[in-house]
Each structure stands twice: as structure tokens, then as C-alpha cells.
Design a protein around this motif. Structure first.
Motif, PDB file in Angstrom:
ATOM      1  N   LEU A   1       1.874   7.587   9.037  1.00  0.00           N
ATOM      2  CA  LEU A   1       1.063   6.170   8.775  1.00  0.00           C
ATOM      3  C   LEU A   1       0.034   5.927  10.015  1.00  0.00           C
ATOM      4  O   LEU A   1      -0.943   5.718   9.896  1.00  0.00           O
TER       5      LEU A   1
ATOM      6  N   TYR B   1       3.913  -0.736   3.876  1.00  0.00           N
ATOM      7  CA  TYR B   1       3.453   0.594   3.351  1.00  0.00           C
ATOM      8  C   TYR B   1       4.536   1.572   3.039  1.00  0.00           C
ATOM      9  O   TYR B   1       5.608   1.530   3.638  1.00  0.00           O
TER      10      TYR B   1
ATOM     11  N   HIS C   1       1.343   5.547   0.533  1.00  0.00           N
ATOM     12  CA  HIS C   1       0.576   6.399   1.348  1.00  0.00           C
ATOM     13  C   HIS C   1       1.448   7.860   1.387  1.00  0.00           C
ATOM     14  O   HIS C   1       2.576   7.681   0.912  1.00  0.00           O
TER      15      HIS C   1
ATOM     16  N   LYS D   1       1.060  -1.187  -0.108  1.00  0.00           N
ATOM     17  CA  LYS D   1      -0.130  -0.091   0.036  1.00  0.00           C
ATOM     18  C   LYS D   1       0.827   1.112  -0.208  1.00  0.00           C
ATOM     19  O   LYS D   1       1.819   1.467   0.825  1.00  0.00           O
TER      20      LYS D   1
ATOM     21  N   ARG E   1      -7.010   0.178   8.065  1.00  0.00           N
ATOM     22  CA  ARG E   1      -6.003  -0.810   8.397  1.00  0.00           C
ATOM     23  C   ARG E   1      -6.537  -2.050   8.635  1.00  0.00           C
ATOM     24  O   ARG E   1      -5.864  -3.069   8.026  1.00  0.00           O
TER      25      ARG E   1
END
Length: 770
Positions: free
Chosen positions: A93, A130, A89, A87, A101
Motif C-alpha cells: 500500500l 484499503y 488494492h 478501496k 491517496r
């Protein structure tokens, strides 16, 4: 996992987890997220860092009691026995919403169960990776899981979804059985209706696109919905979208669906209702119950616990079946959830969605995205399709305002002063390079420039400013200045279009002087953006009373090469409409002042010969006001009323309320505005219309640039830029007069150019010119 049972229902891993794993609050505070392009690049970056044995995009599927679940896992490292869900971003986070999540963990666990079952693995390391787009830093969250634990999780998720899947399968069977036996809601077809309905059905049966011109008053809405609904079971069509240009069009579609049996508001026999789920899609601004509150659980009571209450609300909504704006709101408030986001959820499960054209054709359109994600066969009905060219141009255009960005620079947080200052300086350089100030040939008027290419240095500064604003907002979620967010959205839209810039669009600069300029990316040929949307639809039917010549719409909308053209003959006769051309009037800009007295004389003469209710259309508010002032001076006894700039809905209703049986007077309106189409004034409510314009776009630098571009591409610059769009407005306005077989009326075309051959050949064949 059961691999023997016949599939009952198919669902993607993402859709399964989205249905079963979300919990807690709705949280739609703006937090900058990577674009699709950045997400793809981020995945490639992460997987490119892995070893040679690393497996990417692994197709996986499995069954549970007839439920088929499938999807693609991002990556698997056999050496470390680690399955990864990647993922991208921006920012901190830890600020990621809890339900987001939870969704990610559910996805990787389901993929893990499918992978263990397929390869006979006894355990796995599950990893959420992430990637921060800005820093390119990875955050790795891992969890060890046995195959039995993952299998149990998979079965639990499937079990939660299975009841819904069984319900959906039963609904689909009941829906298709009912639609196969659906009857036309009236005893007979109106003239032209059967031909229209047959053409629509054939288009659905052959998976073709249909461009059909059908006259006003024959009942196009029901004549297109009925055959498309009939085709759904036989052609395996999953979803139908009825797309409109304006809110009244949605109401007409919903009324037609109700007549076809989709609603039972007036009946207590609910079992008689057609088992068809119908949803009206409403804009967020109109559906929001608390516009003064932020969209998250700490601020809005309808966002708090949204996902916990969603299952019950969703079940109530499908049981309701008929989900127009009022019904959906009622269900949402009964279950204390947000009506807008309940509507977004129900778009997944509705058979027919009625909404604006942007819900399928916009760059980030909801219905198109759902169809592609779920592999639906989706059929389209596009009402008033003559407006789609201009609407699509706006969807794929963007604009930046120098003054707005300068103001933002002065008010920006300290960390944004430098990147915004760089952008302000590039604005100044761009303006200076293009001559600055106003047009020398038109004192006091803004100067207009078409740029030969995109301003590279300016775009570089814009990209840096966007990155800085995005990072700032990622660190300050929910509490940022809304003006800063608005400027960011404008810049992002501009940059997205810049990435796909080509001969379908132009880049222009309008210079107002005193530190203000507008930089625009203007779409001229929507075809380059829309063509794929049409080919991805199972079938698309575009219908209107004014779609001639068909080549104009084929070229500019990007319709498939095998698109079928149909023109339904008008049921009206020449003796119903007296059409006169006043050849002694010119409405050209240079002749406006001298045209006032002849126009007033024509209005008064016709009104006195047959008193009643008339509409008079003009090219602009300024022209309209000049005529009404002259009319009031010379003939104060003649009742008249006028459209004004920016009329509210109540003011528009009051304007139309003057058109009542037995009334008298002339309503003045602007051609192409709120009263030029989409209004129904049958019988004595309207007995005539005056049109003092050809409806041509203004002869300015932009229109000339459009003409040049369309001429280069299609060889029809003058017709495509001026004549055809103008006369479409004329014919639409004229269509307000004759609405039914008993109507009689007069149409007066006030401009000598209406007698020109190239103009007359675009007017309806059934008109007889006097």
C-alpha cells in the motif's frame, strides 16, 4: 451549504474531487489493480464484516451557490459514527501514488460534509479502508473531523470548481444558441444529402438508432454532422462522438466540422468561430512524446508535476476549442504536460470527440465510460459502419500462444517458476487431448480444433499463474520485465472473455506442432456485447455506402428492435458506369492457375480500348503476384505497380501518387486492403476497376465453424459467413471508380459467379450489367 439557489451545474463527488484534489506527478507505471468484478466483491466483503446497523451505499447530495454535488458513500456505522470509503488494492500500500491517496481523502471528506449536513451531525470519524484483494486484509486509516471543518473543506472544493462550473454553464448556453442557428455550410444540398440529413435529425429527435446506406460521393460526413449538431440543443444532447474505422476518416470528420464553423485557422476573427469544443482522440502510442521513458515523474519530464500544471493547461485547451492532434500537442507542450493524458482529461469537456470506434465500443472504452459515469446524453455517428462487425469481433476476441508462455516460463523469476510450470503442463495436456501435431488431411498444415467447451483445468492453471504474476508485479512496480507485463495483459483479456463465454463466441485450438499451439476465444456475434452500448446512447447513426441487407447488420451488431433502415438512392446513373461480367473466368482456388491468361487478356484488352488509370483487385497477394508476373511476361510494355505486404504509410502514398491526371497504367491491390475503400481518385485519376474475386473469406475450418454457428442462430449461415461480407468488399472497391456526377468509368467483374441470382441481388440497383 446553500440549498436555496437554482442549480447551475451538477457534478458527482468523484468528478469534483478528481478535478480539485489531485496534485503532483502523473504516475502510470504499471501496478496491478483489482478488476471491476474484484472491486465489487471486495466492497461486499468489507461491508459484510460490519454490524447489523451498518448502512451501505448511502445516497448523498448538497449544494453550494447553485452547484449540486451528489454521490454514494460506501458505508456508515452509526454506532461508531464512522464514515467509510472502501478501496481495493494489490501489493504494498505504501507504493500507492500520492495523488491517488489525496483523491481518496478528498472523497471521504466531501461525503462527510454531505452526511453531517443531512443528518445534523456535529463530527465524524472519517475512514479510508484499503482491502488487499490477495490477503483479504484491511488497512484502516482514520481521521477525526468536525462538521464545521468538513463544511469548510466542501466549500473550498466547490469554490475551486465553481468558476469552472460557471464557465461550463455559459459555454453550454452559448454552444446551444449557436447550434440552434447553425446553417448548412454550402449553398445547396447535393442529391441525396437532404434526405440523409433529415433522417439523421429524425433519429436524434426520436432517440432512435438509424442504419442508413448512402452512396459514395454525396458528402455523408457533413450530411450527418450538420443535423446531429442542430439536434443537440433541442434534444438536450450533451456529447457527440464521431467514430471512424481508420485515420483518414478522422481527417474527413475534422474537415467537415471546420467547414461547419468549429475552426477558424484561416481567420483572425476568432469571435466568428462556432463555440463548439472539438477534440481528436489519438492513440497513446502516437501521442507519446517520450516513448523511451516510463510514464511517471521520475522518468518523464511531462509527467513530473503534471497535476500541478494541469489546471492552466486545461483552461488553455478549452479556450483553444479546436483540439485536433496538432493543436492539443501544442497546448500540452506549452504547459509542459503529457499530450496523451491532457487529451484524456479534455474528453470530459469536449462537445464533439472524433476518434476510432474502439473509444466507444471496446470493453473499457473511454467515451462510453465517461457517458455512464456522468449521465450524459451521448449521440453517436459511426462512419464506414460496414466494418463494425469485423472490428467488434476483434475487440471481443483473445488469443494465447503456447510458445510465448513456455519461453516466459524459462526466463521467469524464481517465484513464478512453479505456477508457470503448472500452466505449461496444462498446455501440454490440452494439446495431447486434441491430437497434437498437424492436420492428417492436410500434410504440413496446422491442425484446427473447435473445442466444445472451455478447457477447465487449463483455465484454472491460467488463473493461478495470473494471480502469481500480479502479486509479483505489485511487489516490483515499474521495474518489471515488459514481456512479463505483456503476457499478463493477454492472460487477463483471455480470462475476462472466458467469464462471459457463450454461443456468441467459440473456443478453438490451432496446433502447429513442435511445442506451439494457439488457444483462442473468437467472437462471432458482436451483438451480445454491443447491444447495451446502442441502447445506452441517446441516438446512434450508422452509415456507409454498403449496409445492405440491413438484417445482417441488425443481427450481428445487436441494433435495437426499433432501429430505422434508410437507403438513399444513388445520384449516379447507369450510363456513368459500364459494368461487365466476364463469365469465362473462375477465380475459385482450384481454377487459379488456368485463370491467369484469361485475366491478363481482359486487363490488356480493356486497357488498350481505353488507356488510362485502373485498379485491379485480387483475393490474395499470392494470386495478385501470379497475375502481375504473367502480365510482365506477356506484355512488359504495359505500366503496372502493386500493393505489397506490410506497406508503410509512405509506400501507400507512393502507390496512390501514381494515380494522377494524365497518367496511365494498372495498380494491383488486394480486396479489403488499404486501397479497397476510403480512397478518393476522382475524374481521370481512376477510370476503371477489375475485380477478380467475390471477396469470400477462405473456405477453412474456422469459416465453416462460423457458418454453422450463424446458421444455428440466425438461419443465414452461408450468407452471413461468406456471401454478404465478401460482396461488401466488392462494392466498396467498385465504389472507387465513380466519385462524382461527371465521372465515367468501367467495372469488370471477373468470375462466373457474379451472374448467380443470390449474388446479383446484393449488388447496387443502379448498376446495369452487360
Amino acid at each position: 451549504m446553500d440549498r436555496a439557489e437554482t442549480p447551475l451545474y451538477r457534478v458527482a463527488v468523484r468528478a469534483l474531487c478528481d478535478f480539485t484534489a489531485r496534485e503532483g506527478d502523473l504516475d502510470h507505471r504499471f501496478t496491478p489493480s483489482p478488476s471491476a468484478r474484484e472491486g465489487i466483491a471486495g466492497h461486499a466483503l468489507v461491508t459484510g464484516r460490519r454490524g447489523k446497523s451498518y448502512e451501505r451505499e448511502i445516497a448523498l447530495s448538497g449544494r453550494y451557490r447553485g452547484l449540486v454535488v451528489s454521490g454514494r458513500a460506501d458505508g456508515f456505522d452509526p454506532a461508531s459514527n464512522r464514515l467509510e470509503e472502501i478501496k481495493t488494492h494489490r501489493g504494498d500500500l505504501s507504493r500507492m501514488a500520492h495523488n491517488q491517496r489525496a483523491l481518496h481523502w478528498a472523497q471521504v471528506k466531501v461525503y462527510g460534509a454531505l452526511l453531517c449536513a443531512e443528518r445534523g451531525l456535529e463530527s465524524l470519524t472519517l475512514a479510508l479502508v484499503y482491502l488487499d484483494i490477495a490477503s483479504e486484509r484491511e488497512t484502516l486509516l482514520t481521521e477525526e473531523a468536525s462538521a464545521s471543518e468538513l463544511s469548510a473543506f466542501f466549500e473550498a472544493q466547490c469554490g475551486r470548481f465553481l468558476g469552472w462550473a460557471e464557465q461550463e454553464a455559459q459555454h453550454r448556453q452559448a454552444r446551444d444558441t449557436a447550434l440552434a442557428g447553425l446553417g448548412f455550410p454550402h449553398d445547396t444540398f447535393r442529391p441525396g444529402q437532404r434526405e440523409l440529413a433529415e433522417s439523421v435529425y429524425k433519429a436524434a429527435a426520436t432517440r432512435r438508432c438509424l442504419l442508413v446506406q448512402a452512396p459514395t460521393g454525396i458528402g455523408k460526413t457533413v450530411a450527418t454532422l450538420f443535423p446531429m449538431l442542430k439536434a443537440m440543443p433541442r434534444q438536450g444532447i450533451d456529447r457527440l462522438a464521431f467514430l471512424t474505422m481508420k485515420t483518414p476518416g478522422r481527417r474527413l470528420a475534422l474537415d467537415a466540422l471546420a467547414r461547419l464553423g468549429a475552426a477558424d485557422a484561416d481567420s483572425q476573427e476568432t469571435q466568428l468561430r462556432l463555440p463548439l469544443r472539438v477534440q481528436e482522440l489519438v492513440a497513446r502510442s502516437k501521442a507519446c512524446e517520450h516513448p523511451d521513458k516510463a510514464c511517471h515523474g521520475d522518468a518523464c519530464p511531462l509527467a513530473a508535476g503534471f497535476y500541478d500544471r494541469l489546471p492552466a493547461a486545461r483552461q488553455a485547451a478549452v479556450a483553444r476549442g479546436w483540439l485536433d492532434r496538432e493543436a492539443l500537442r501544442e497546448v500540452a507542450l506549452e504547459h509542459r504536460v503529457c499530450p496523451y493524458y491532457l487529451g484524456q482529461e479534455m474528453a470530459h469537456w469536449s462537445d464533439v470527440c472524433v476518434g476510432d470506434v474502439n473509444h466507444y465500443f471496446d470493453a473499457s472504452a473511454l467515451l462510453h465510460g465517461l457517458a455512464q459515469a456522468n449521465g450524459w446524453r451521448q449521440a453517436l455517428l459511426v462512419d464506414e459502419a460496414h466494418n463494425l462487425v469485423e472490428r467488434a469481433r476483434k475487440m471481443y476476441s483473445a488469443e494465447l500462444d503456447q510458445r510465448a508462455l513456455s519461453r516466459l516460463h524459462r526466463q521467469a523469476p524464481a517465484t513464478l517458476v512453479k505456477p508457470l510450470g503448472r500452466l505449461v503442463r496444462q498446455w501440454q495436456v490440452l494439446v495431447r487431448e486434441q491430437g497434437g501435431g498437424t492436420d492428417e488431411g492436410r500434410p504440413g498444415q496446422p491442425a484446427y480444433r473447435v473445442l466444445e467447451e472451455l478447457p477447465g483445468r487449463f483455465l484454472g492453471a491460467l488463473q493461478q499463474a495470473v494471480a502469481a504474476i500480479t502479486d509479483y508485479l505489485a511487489e516490483h512496480p515499474g521495474g518489471a520485465d515488459p514481456v512479463l507485463q505483456e503476457r499478463l495483459f493477454e492472460a487477463l483479456a483471455f480470462m475476462r472473455l472466458a467469464e462471459s463465454f457463450g454461443d456468441h463466441s467459440l473456443c478453438d485450438l490451432t496446433l502447429y506442432g513442435r511445442g506451439r499451439a494457439l488457444l483462442g476465444l473468437r467472437n462471432l456475434v458482436p451483438a451480445d456485447f454491443l447491444a447495451l452500448r446502442f441502447t445506452q446512447a441517446h441516438s446512434a447513426v450508422l452509415f456507409s455506402a454498403t449496409l445492405s441487407p440491413p438484417g445482417y447488420h441488425r443481427d450481428l451488431l445487436g441494433l435495437p428492435g426499433d432501429c430505422v433502415w434508410r437507403s438513399i438512392a444513388s445520384p449516379f446513373h447507369a450510363d456513368q458506369l459500364e459494368v461487365r461480367i466476364n463469365r469465362d473466368i473462375s477465380t475459385r482456388l482450384r481454377d487459379r492457375q488456368v485463370s491467369l491468361d484469361p485475366i491478363v487478356a481482359e486487363l490488356v484488352g480493356q486497357y488498350r480500348s481505353r488507356p488510362g488509370l485502373y485498379l485491379a483487385f485480387f483475393s490474395s497477394f499470392a494470386y495478385l503476384e501470379s497475375v502481375t508476373q504473367r502480365l510482365a511476361q506477356r506484355h512488359p510494355e504495359l505500366p503496372h505497380w502493386s500493393q505489397t505486404r506490410g506497406m508503410s504509410e509512405a509506400e501507400r502514398d507512393a502507390f496512390l501518387a501514381r494515380f494522377r491526371a494524365g497518367g496511365q497504367g494498372i495498380g494491383f491491390a488486394v480486396l479489403g486492403g488499404a486501397f479497397g475503400e476510403g480512397i478518393d481518385l476522382p475524374g481521370e485519376r481512376l477510370i476503371g476497376a477489375f475485380i477478380a474475386t467475390l471477396g469470400l473469406p477462405p473456405f477453412d475450418a474456422f469459416s465453416e465453424a462460423l457458418k454453422a454457428r450463424l446458421d444455428a442462430r440466425f438461419g443465414c449461415g452461408d450468407a452471413y459467413a461468406y456471401r454478404i461480407p465478401g460482396l461488401i468488399k466488392v462494392i466498396q472497391a467498385a465504389g472507387r471508380v465513380i466519385r462524382g456526377p461527371q465521372d465515367r468509368g468501367t467495372l469488370v467483374l471477373m468470375d462466373d459467379r457474379f451472374q448467380q441470382r443470390e449474388v446479383r441481388k446484393l449488388l447496387p440497383e443502379w448498376w446495369r450489367m452487360a
